[in-house]
Each structure stands twice: as structure tokens, then as C-alpha cells.
Design a protein around this motif. Structure first.
Motif, short mmCIF file in Angstrom:
data_model
loop_
_atom_site.label_atom_id
_atom_site.label_comp_id
_atom_site.label_asym_id
_atom_site.label_seq_id
_atom_site.Cartn_x
_atom_site.Cartn_y
_atom_site.Cartn_z
N GLN A 186 0.84 -1.34 0.04
CA GLN A 186 -0.02 -0.17 0.16
C GLN A 186 0.86 1.28 -0.01
N LYS A 187 1.91 1.38 0.87
CA LYS A 187 2.84 2.42 1.21
C LYS A 187 3.51 2.70 -0.38
N ARG A 188 3.90 1.68 -1.07
CA ARG A 188 4.82 1.52 -2.29
C ARG A 188 3.82 1.98 -3.31
N GLU A 189 2.58 1.54 -3.14
CA GLU A 189 1.54 2.22 -4.45
C GLU A 189 1.54 3.66 -4.13
N ASP A 190 1.41 4.04 -2.95
CA ASP A 190 1.08 5.55 -2.58
C ASP A 190 2.45 6.54 -3.01
N LEU A 191 3.41 6.00 -2.68
CA LEU A 191 4.59 6.66 -3.23
C LEU A 191 4.84 6.72 -4.69
N ASN A 192 4.46 5.74 -5.35
CA ASN A 192 4.86 5.68 -6.90
C ASN A 192 3.50 6.59 -7.73
N LYS A 193 2.47 6.95 -6.86
CA LYS A 193 1.50 7.75 -7.43
C LYS A 193 1.98 9.30 -7.57
N LYS A 194 3.03 9.59 -6.74
CA LYS A 194 3.62 10.88 -6.63
C LYS A 194 4.40 11.36 -8.00
#
Length: 89
Positions: free
Chosen positions: A81-89
Motif C-alpha cells: 500500500q505504501k509503495r503504491e502511494d509513493l509511486n503515485k506521486k
């Protein structure tokens, strides 16, 4: 009688040795200046200037997240989840 004061040794009146006198005078003058420069650089220089510390400063949020997951601080779901959030930026 020949000697240093009568011009009988080596280069006559000693004029040939003058270049060596300038060399030693310059050397004796430069050594303390260079030592002082090295001391100032050692005392006040940036201690974090090594290659290892530069690499540490370039760590991204993903690198930190990967390390946390590798240590076991995060569950797989939280990591993804955190990796997905960071890759969205």
C-alpha cells in the motif's frame, strides 16, 4: 690558500650555489604554509564528504520503505500500500 672566502671551491665565488639557496628558502617558506592549510582543512573541513555519506543522503523514500519491509517492520499489505502511494506521486 683556497676556501669558501677565496673563491677556490666549486663555482668560484659561490654564485652557482645561489639557486640552491633560493630553492631552500622557498621550500622552508612553503612547508609551514602547506601544513597550516592542511591543519585548517582537517579541523574545519566537511567530515561528511566521504562517498558513503553521499550515497546515504541520496536515499529515496522507496529505499527507506524497502529497508523497513526487509527488517520486518511492515506487513506485506502495508508495504504494498505504501509503495503504491509513493509511486503515485
Amino acid at each position: 690558500m683556497y676556501g669558501w672566502d677565496h673563491g677556490g671551491w666549486m663555482f668560484g665565488n659561490g654564485g652557482g650555489w645561489m639557486i640552491f639557496g633560493w630553492f631552500w628558502m622557498a621550500l622552508i617558506g612553503l612547508v609551514p604554509i602547506l601544513l597550516l592549510f592542511a591543519l585548517v582543512k582537517y579541523l574545519f573541513g566537511n567530515r561528511e564528504s566521504g562517498a558513503h555519506s553521499k550515497l546515504e543522503m541520496r536515499r529515496t523514500a522507496l529505499d527507506i520503505l524497502d529497508e523497513s519491509y526487509a527488517r520486518g517492520d511492515l506487513t506485506r499489505e502495508a508495504y504494498l500500500q505504501k509503495r503504491e502511494d509513493l509511486n503515485k506521486k
